[in-house]
Scaffold this motif. Structure first.
Motif, PDB file in Angstrom:
ATOM      1  N   GLY A  38      58.186  31.854  50.259  1.00 56.20           N
ATOM      2  CA  GLY A  38      59.135  32.209  51.065  1.00 56.20           C
ATOM      3  C   GLY A  38      60.037  31.604  51.942  1.00 56.20           C
ATOM      4  N   LYS A  39      60.843  31.486  52.343  1.00 55.08           N
ATOM      5  CA  LYS A  39      61.456  31.300  53.687  1.00 55.08           C
ATOM      6  C   LYS A  39      61.502  32.818  54.577  1.00 55.08           C
ATOM      7  CE  LYS A  39      64.488  27.724  53.399  1.00 55.08           C
ATOM      8  NZ  LYS A  39      64.217  26.581  54.945  1.00 55.08           N
ATOM      9  N   GLU A  40      61.683  33.617  54.121  1.00 55.05           N
ATOM     10  CA  GLU A  40      61.560  35.220  55.347  1.00 55.05           C
ATOM     11  C   GLU A  40      59.890  35.072  55.184  1.00 55.05           C
ATOM     12  OE1 GLU A  40      62.716  37.606  57.137  1.00 55.05           O
ATOM     13  OE2 GLU A  40      63.509  36.490  55.917  1.00 55.05           O
ATOM     14  N   GLU A  41      59.416  34.802  54.489  1.00 58.51           N
ATOM     15  CA  GLU A  41      57.870  34.947  55.383  1.00 58.51           C
ATOM     16  C   GLU A  41      57.877  33.598  55.994  1.00 58.51           C
ATOM     17  OE1 GLU A  41      55.095  34.791  51.415  1.00 58.51           O
ATOM     18  OE2 GLU A  41      56.074  36.287  50.467  1.00 58.51           O
ATOM     19  N   GLU A  42      57.969  32.538  55.767  1.00 59.99           N
ATOM     20  CA  GLU A  42      57.761  31.314  56.701  1.00 59.99           C
ATOM     21  C   GLU A  42      58.098  31.428  58.092  1.00 59.99           C
ATOM     22  OE1 GLU A  42      59.199  26.553  56.887  1.00 59.99           O
ATOM     23  OE2 GLU A  42      59.673  27.816  55.458  1.00 59.99           O
ATOM     24  N   LYS A  43      59.169  32.374  57.918  1.00 59.89           N
ATOM     25  CA  LYS A  43      59.291  32.859  59.693  1.00 59.89           C
ATOM     26  C   LYS A  43      58.870  33.367  59.992  1.00 59.89           C
ATOM     27  CE  LYS A  43      64.911  31.744  58.501  1.00 59.89           C
ATOM     28  NZ  LYS A  43      66.074  33.000  58.423  1.00 59.89           N
ATOM     29  N   LEU A  47      57.185  32.811  63.852  1.00 60.24           N
ATOM     30  CA  LEU A  47      56.922  34.123  64.449  1.00 60.24           C
ATOM     31  C   LEU A  47      55.904  34.441  65.312  1.00 60.24           C
ATOM     32  CD1 LEU A  47      60.160  36.046  64.078  1.00 60.24           C
ATOM     33  CD2 LEU A  47      60.237  34.115  65.606  1.00 60.24           C
ATOM     34  N   ARG A  48      54.920  35.252  64.141  1.00 57.48           N
ATOM     35  CA  ARG A  48      53.283  35.396  64.394  1.00 57.48           C
ATOM     36  C   ARG A  48      52.352  34.620  64.977  1.00 57.48           C
ATOM     37  NH1 ARG A  48      51.426  36.718  59.458  1.00 57.48           N
ATOM     38  NH2 ARG A  48      52.897  38.331  59.205  1.00 57.48           N
ATOM     39  N   ALA A  49      52.798  33.119  64.812  1.00 58.74           N
ATOM     40  CA  ALA A  49      51.747  31.667  64.936  1.00 58.74           C
ATOM     41  C   ALA A  49      52.412  31.439  66.405  1.00 58.74           C
ATOM     42  CB  ALA A  49      51.679  30.878  64.239  1.00 58.74           C
ATOM     43  N   ALA A  50      53.007  31.384  67.057  1.00 57.48           N
ATOM     44  CA  ALA A  50      53.643  31.581  68.354  1.00 57.48           C
ATOM     45  C   ALA A  50      53.693  32.594  68.801  1.00 57.48           C
ATOM     46  CB  ALA A  50      56.060  31.639  68.340  1.00 57.48           C
ATOM     47  N   GLY A  51      53.348  34.127  68.476  1.00 52.24           N
ATOM     48  CA  GLY A  51      53.040  35.168  69.536  1.00 52.24           C
ATOM     49  C   GLY A  51      51.594  34.989  69.664  1.00 52.24           C
ATOM     50  N   LYS A  52      50.410  34.410  69.127  1.00 53.22           N
ATOM     51  CA  LYS A  52      49.509  33.920  68.931  1.00 53.22           C
ATOM     52  C   LYS A  52      49.164  33.056  70.211  1.00 53.22           C
ATOM     53  CE  LYS A  52      47.829  35.527  64.452  1.00 53.22           C
ATOM     54  NZ  LYS A  52      47.360  35.066  63.822  1.00 53.22           N
ATOM     55  N   VAL A  53      50.235  31.748  70.226  1.00 51.58           N
ATOM     56  CA  VAL A  53      49.850  30.989  71.463  1.00 51.58           C
ATOM     57  C   VAL A  53      49.969  31.594  72.423  1.00 51.58           C
ATOM     58  CG1 VAL A  53      50.838  28.489  71.648  1.00 51.58           C
ATOM     59  CG2 VAL A  53      49.965  28.910  68.730  1.00 51.58           C
TER      60      VAL A  53
END
Length: 82
Positions: A38-43, A47-53
């Motif tokens: 879903g769209k919400e899970e994708e967002k 965000l989680r991946a960007a935070g990890k990076v």
């Protein structure tokens, strides 16, 4: 050593070709999976991946600064500010 460039270039093309194949396959599989998420899970996932990076970048920066000052100190460089 006339044979070395031939072997090295052949090896390079094999490694890069294999890497490109698996990269294309991974992106294709992710595209199929994205339709299921879903769209919400994708967002949230983005965000989680960007935070990890971002955290990894800051950690790498701190380690690099520490290593630079340690090496400079061992080489006898003057690191005092005037």
């Amino acid at each position: 050593m006339d044979w070395f460039p031939i072997v090295a270039v052949t090896f390079k093309f094999l490694v890069l070709g294999t890497g490109m194949f698996f990269a294309i396959k991974w992106h294709y599989d992710q595209g199929k999976k994205k339709k299921e998420i879903g769209k919400e899970e994708e967002k949230r996932a983005v965000l989680r991946a960007a935070g990890k990076v971002a955290a990894l970048f800051v950690l790498a920066l701190v380690v690099l600064v520490f290593a630079t000052f340690t090496l400079a100190g061992r080489l006898g460089l003057d690191l005092n500010f005037p």
